[in-house]
Structure formats: C-alpha cells, structure tokens
Design an enzyme around this catalytic site. Sequence first.
Site, PDB file in Angstrom:
ATOM      1  N   ILE A  16      34.220  62.701 -52.288  1.00 36.70           N
ATOM      2  CA  ILE A  16      33.768  63.549 -51.183  1.00 36.70           C
ATOM      3  C   ILE A  16      34.839  64.591 -50.902  1.00 36.70           C
ATOM      4  O   ILE A  16      36.029  64.275 -50.840  1.00 36.70           O
ATOM      5  CB  ILE A  16      33.524  62.720 -49.906  1.00 36.70           C
ATOM      6  CG1 ILE A  16      32.385  61.720 -50.125  1.00 36.70           C
ATOM      7  CG2 ILE A  16      33.211  63.626 -48.717  1.00 36.70           C
ATOM      8  CD1 ILE A  16      32.195  60.764 -48.966  1.00 36.70           C
ATOM      9  N   GLY A  17      34.426  65.835 -50.739  1.00 37.61           N
ATOM     10  CA  GLY A  17      35.331  66.903 -50.329  1.00 37.61           C
ATOM     11  C   GLY A  17      34.538  67.946 -49.573  1.00 37.61           C
ATOM     12  O   GLY A  17      33.526  68.442 -50.077  1.00 37.61           O
ATOM     13  N   ARG A  56      38.369  73.130 -50.061  1.00 37.75           N
ATOM     14  CA  ARG A  56      37.873  71.858 -49.526  1.00 37.75           C
ATOM     15  C   ARG A  56      39.032  70.929 -49.208  1.00 37.75           C
ATOM     16  O   ARG A  56      40.149  71.092 -49.700  1.00 37.75           O
ATOM     17  CB  ARG A  56      36.943  71.176 -50.546  1.00 37.75           C
ATOM     18  CG  ARG A  56      37.659  70.802 -51.822  1.00 37.75           C
ATOM     19  CD  ARG A  56      36.944  69.741 -52.625  1.00 37.75           C
ATOM     20  NE  ARG A  56      37.616  69.514 -53.911  1.00 37.75           N
ATOM     21  CZ  ARG A  56      38.698  68.795 -54.093  1.00 37.75           C
ATOM     22  NH1 ARG A  56      39.298  68.225 -53.060  1.00 37.75           N
ATOM     23  NH2 ARG A  56      39.222  68.636 -55.306  1.00 37.75           N
ATOM     24  N   GLY A  57      38.761  69.913 -48.411  1.00 36.28           N
ATOM     25  CA  GLY A  57      39.757  68.888 -48.180  1.00 36.28           C
ATOM     26  C   GLY A  57      39.932  68.008 -49.404  1.00 36.28           C
ATOM     27  O   GLY A  57      39.131  68.033 -50.337  1.00 36.28           O
ATOM     28  N   GLY A  58      41.015  67.236 -49.411  1.00 37.60           N
ATOM     29  CA  GLY A  58      41.237  66.298 -50.509  1.00 37.60           C
ATOM     30  C   GLY A  58      42.269  66.781 -51.506  1.00 37.60           C
ATOM     31  O   GLY A  58      42.985  67.759 -51.276  1.00 37.60           O
ATOM     32  N   GLN A  59      42.354  66.085 -52.634  1.00 34.15           N
ATOM     33  CA  GLN A  59      43.396  66.348 -53.617  1.00 34.15           C
ATOM     34  C   GLN A  59      42.770  66.825 -54.931  1.00 34.15           C
ATOM     35  O   GLN A  59      41.903  67.695 -54.911  1.00 34.15           O
ATOM     36  CB  GLN A  59      44.268  65.101 -53.759  1.00 34.15           C
ATOM     37  CG  GLN A  59      44.877  64.706 -52.394  1.00 34.15           C
ATOM     38  CD  GLN A  59      45.903  63.615 -52.470  1.00 34.15           C
ATOM     39  OE1 GLN A  59      46.749  63.583 -53.355  1.00 34.15           O
ATOM     40  NE2 GLN A  59      45.857  62.691 -51.520  1.00 34.15           N
ATOM     41  N   CYS A 107      42.223  62.019 -56.866  1.00 33.58           N
ATOM     42  CA  CYS A 107      42.309  62.023 -55.406  1.00 33.58           C
ATOM     43  C   CYS A 107      43.622  61.431 -54.900  1.00 33.58           C
ATOM     44  O   CYS A 107      43.699  60.908 -53.784  1.00 33.58           O
ATOM     45  CB  CYS A 107      41.116  61.304 -54.789  1.00 33.58           C
ATOM     46  SG  CYS A 107      39.541  62.061 -55.234  1.00 33.58           S
ATOM     47  N   ILE A 141      29.610  66.215 -52.302  1.00 29.54           N
ATOM     48  CA  ILE A 141      29.854  64.921 -52.936  1.00 29.54           C
ATOM     49  C   ILE A 141      29.683  65.027 -54.452  1.00 29.54           C
ATOM     50  O   ILE A 141      29.079  65.979 -54.949  1.00 29.54           O
ATOM     51  CB  ILE A 141      28.910  63.828 -52.393  1.00 29.54           C
ATOM     52  CG1 ILE A 141      27.464  64.079 -52.858  1.00 29.54           C
ATOM     53  CG2 ILE A 141      28.984  63.747 -50.871  1.00 29.54           C
ATOM     54  CD1 ILE A 141      26.513  62.929 -52.578  1.00 29.54           C
ATOM     55  N   HIS A 152      35.351  67.362 -62.365  1.00 33.79           N
ATOM     56  CA  HIS A 152      33.901  67.547 -62.434  1.00 33.79           C
ATOM     57  C   HIS A 152      33.532  67.828 -63.880  1.00 33.79           C
ATOM     58  O   HIS A 152      34.288  68.494 -64.605  1.00 33.79           O
ATOM     59  CB  HIS A 152      33.443  68.723 -61.567  1.00 33.79           C
ATOM     60  CG  HIS A 152      33.673  68.525 -60.106  1.00 33.79           C
ATOM     61  ND1 HIS A 152      33.209  67.424 -59.423  1.00 33.79           N
ATOM     62  CD2 HIS A 152      34.305  69.298 -59.184  1.00 33.79           C
ATOM     63  CE1 HIS A 152      33.557  67.523 -58.149  1.00 33.79           C
ATOM     64  NE2 HIS A 152      34.225  68.647 -57.980  1.00 33.79           N
TER      65      HIS A 152
END
Length: 234
Positions: free
Chosen positions: A164-165, A88-91, A194, A177, A95
């Site tokens: 969000i990713g 996924r996108g992001g850093q 993030c 999300i 969770h």
Amino acid sequence: MINDRETIDLERLSLPHGAPAVVWQISDSPVAYPEAVAAMEVRAAAIAAGEAPELVWLLEHPPLYTSGTSAKPADLLDPRFPMYPTGRGGQITYHGPGQRVAYVMLDLKRRRPDVRAYVAGLEQWIIATLEHFNVKGERREDRVGVWVKRPDKGPGHEDKIAAIGVRLKRWVSFHGIAINVEPDLTHFSAIVPCGVSDPRYGVTSLVDLGLPVTMQDVDVALRAAFEQVFGPTR
C-alpha cells in the site's frame, strides 16, 4: 498486540445512498509508470474540482521500482530495472507483470477526511479480496501492507502479499495498492521491500501459495470487496 488500525470504524468511508458510483477501469496492456502518474495527477485534480467522478484504475506495469517519501538509497541492492521517485508514502517497492496494481482516486473530503481510516480501508479491501481465495491476510502494527503467515518456512515467518502506498492532494487520494498474483518473485531480491530486512519476512503471491488463479479472477474479487468497503462501482 491488537493493531489499532483494526479498531477503526470503516462505515463512513462509503458515500451516502444515491451518490455517483465509482468508475471501474481496467487497462489490458502494461502502462508505463510516468504515464500512469501523469494520468492520476490529472484525474485527481479533476475530482477535486468536481469535474470528474471517482476512479479505480486496475493495471500492470513493466518491471520497475518506485521509491516513496521514506525510501533509503541503501535499500536498492541491484538497480536492474528503472527506478522512479514518487510522492507516495512508503519506501522502495517493485511493480511488474503478474502484479495487479489498483490506483484509487477517491474524494476523501466527501467520504471521510482521515488518512488512517483510509489506509485501514485499503487494508480491509485487500483482506476481503484474499478471502475470496481462502487466504487469510493480516495487518501488522509495525509493517504496512497485508501479510500471510508462512509456518512452512519456520516459526514466525510471514510473507507480504500486498503493498500500500498513498498520496493525497486536496483530500483526493491517488496511488493505491498492489497485490501479487503471479509476478517474478526474484525481482524483489534486488531491493529491501518496503524497508523490511528481517529474514523472517519475505514476499509471496497467490500463485506462490499454490492457488491457480488468474488476473481476471482477482479483478472480480477486487471489485466485489471494494464495494463492501467503499461502495458501488460502475
């Protein structure tokens, strides 16, 4: 400054009238991250092939961290839980129990093949969900996710309440999300969430904001808000 994602027309993110409704699925027990990713891969491929309906899958994970395509190793400060690289996108994000994760598998080729519009739609979905609890969520141009102002912490302070990713394959989305309902917020201290290290920006949850909401309350709000943005569910 006006966030340009706020000006995107979201109307065409829903399917035409009469199209199949999105399947709405909730897992009652925590789902291991590798199991969830494998299931998303299979379902996304089936949606792309026209062999399965679109799906929103609500779940919780056991405590873990995931790293997106922009992750920096230095942002993992204390590896106290398993770390999973992901496409996924992001850093780096956390969770765990008390956080509602929604994995969203939609055929954007049929809806609108526009990644920016899709991310704006996810943001609007979260913002509309928070409105059910009288919480004002906001977008930020330089920070993905949804934020709430925290004047009680000082001038300019804001906390992230939802992440969000996303990832796309053949214009089918997966990942999605995560909304903080009542997670252990100390678990976020082991990472730079993030990639945002500015001390004015922290992490919060609905319960941390003083709202005695349950996961079931959030699920009801999520479904109603999703239908506003993306169309009917079943």
